[in-house]
Design a protein around this motif. Sequence first.
Motif, PDB file in Angstrom:
ATOM      1  N   ALA A 125      37.403  48.164  41.796  1.00  0.00           N
ATOM      2  CA  ALA A 125      38.730  48.582  41.786  1.00  0.00           C
ATOM      3  C   ALA A 125      39.037  48.017  40.223  1.00  0.00           C
ATOM      4  N   LEU A 126      38.708  48.124  39.129  1.00  0.00           N
ATOM      5  CA  LEU A 126      38.854  47.518  38.155  1.00  0.00           C
ATOM      6  C   LEU A 126      40.600  47.996  37.499  1.00  0.00           C
ATOM      7  N   GLN A 127      41.033  46.897  36.766  1.00  0.00           N
ATOM      8  CA  GLN A 127      41.929  47.569  36.452  1.00  0.00           C
ATOM      9  C   GLN A 127      42.790  47.952  34.893  1.00  0.00           C
ATOM     10  N   VAL A 148      47.358  39.005  25.011  1.00  0.00           N
ATOM     11  CA  VAL A 148      48.117  39.149  25.966  1.00  0.00           C
ATOM     12  C   VAL A 148      48.258  37.367  26.403  1.00  0.00           C
ATOM     13  N   CYS A 149      46.884  36.545  26.260  1.00  0.00           N
ATOM     14  CA  CYS A 149      46.713  36.003  26.473  1.00  0.00           C
ATOM     15  C   CYS A 149      47.407  35.130  25.638  1.00  0.00           C
ATOM     16  N   ALA A 209      35.873  38.750  30.784  1.00  0.00           N
ATOM     17  CA  ALA A 209      35.278  39.086  31.898  1.00  0.00           C
ATOM     18  C   ALA A 209      36.591  37.943  33.120  1.00  0.00           C
ATOM     19  N   GLU A 210      36.396  36.697  32.293  1.00  0.00           N
ATOM     20  CA  GLU A 210      37.170  35.557  32.756  1.00  0.00           C
ATOM     21  C   GLU A 210      38.330  35.297  32.510  1.00  0.00           C
ATOM     22  N   SER A 243      45.733  38.400  34.936  1.00  0.00           N
ATOM     23  CA  SER A 243      45.187  39.774  35.910  1.00  0.00           C
ATOM     24  C   SER A 243      47.075  40.140  35.297  1.00  0.00           C
ATOM     25  N   LYS A 244      48.183  39.240  36.511  1.00  0.00           N
ATOM     26  CA  LYS A 244      49.139  39.665  36.510  1.00  0.00           C
ATOM     27  C   LYS A 244      49.764  39.498  34.841  1.00  0.00           C
ATOM     28  N   ASN A 245      49.394  38.811  34.354  1.00  0.00           N
ATOM     29  CA  ASN A 245      50.358  38.705  32.714  1.00  0.00           C
ATOM     30  C   ASN A 245      50.030  40.575  32.231  1.00  0.00           C
ATOM     31  N   LEU A 246      48.913  40.856  32.596  1.00  0.00           N
ATOM     32  CA  LEU A 246      48.353  41.880  31.828  1.00  0.00           C
ATOM     33  C   LEU A 246      49.142  42.943  32.192  1.00  0.00           C
TER      34      LEU A 246
END
Length: 290
Positions: A30-32, A216-217, A234-235, A241-244
């Motif tokens: 389930a990749l986003q 984003v990071c 990946a890490e 994930s939420k920031n992305l």
Amino acid sequence: MSYTCRQEIIVIEDSEICNKAFQEHILEPALQFIGLDCEWNTNRPISLLQIATPTIVLLVRVCKLNFTLPENVKLVLEDPTICKVGVNIENDSEKLGEDCFCKIKSWVDLRHVAIRSVSWGRCIVEQVEDLEYSLKFFDQKDPNSESAKQAHTKRICWCPKMGLESLISDCLGAKLPKNTSARWSDDWETDRLQSNQKTYAANDATASLDIFVALVCSSVTEQPLPFDMAFDVAELVERYSKNLENAVKGLLDVAFMQTKDDMERIYRSIEATAPELDIRAYYTKAPPTK
């Protein structure tokens, strides 16, 4: 540092193998977010579809599949919950629609994300104070009119090169080794891809994903994120994930326009996310001229 794909590269020329790969590496986890790019010969249908995940890059040789996308490939491309990132990705989306009758959903042009990145945006913005140019830009004939005065209060800014190669340099501090023979090759339908073609194709897809994550990071941490041995996409995708997710809000399926008529519309997105830049318009090809 030279940029190179760190993910495992898998070349796919069989529909059954393709469906299994997309199920195993994209649908089941389930990749986003995935990186996307395409290659094709001049005046020919799409030959190669490149899909990058944090751990693997799939090179789907559409030309070997009778120029038809397997079922799971279409599922991924048409899934609105899977965000596809790339530079000028709208062009690839349109080409896939025309050649493979596939409507890609939830694609994002990385140049939008770059403009939204305050830390990067400060470095690329220049303000134009020239009254004559301001009047010409906003189609004001009378310099003494009220509308002309309002036009001059608007800032016209420009952004330098924003192609994939430049974004890799600015965002990752790396250089993309563009192999000219592969880049301009009219041999993407060759019986067997050469090593330089595989590397070129994989780099374009993985770089898109890496740039997106880095932009984003870096905005979150307010620190540059160089492409070094500590860079683990990946890490980073898991941690941020939420920031992305927040970074692509309002940008899904939105073309990156470069005409005057689109500047004010795009400005509203910038203003909402980086009001301190006080931008009123921006251009991407060259600095404004009188």
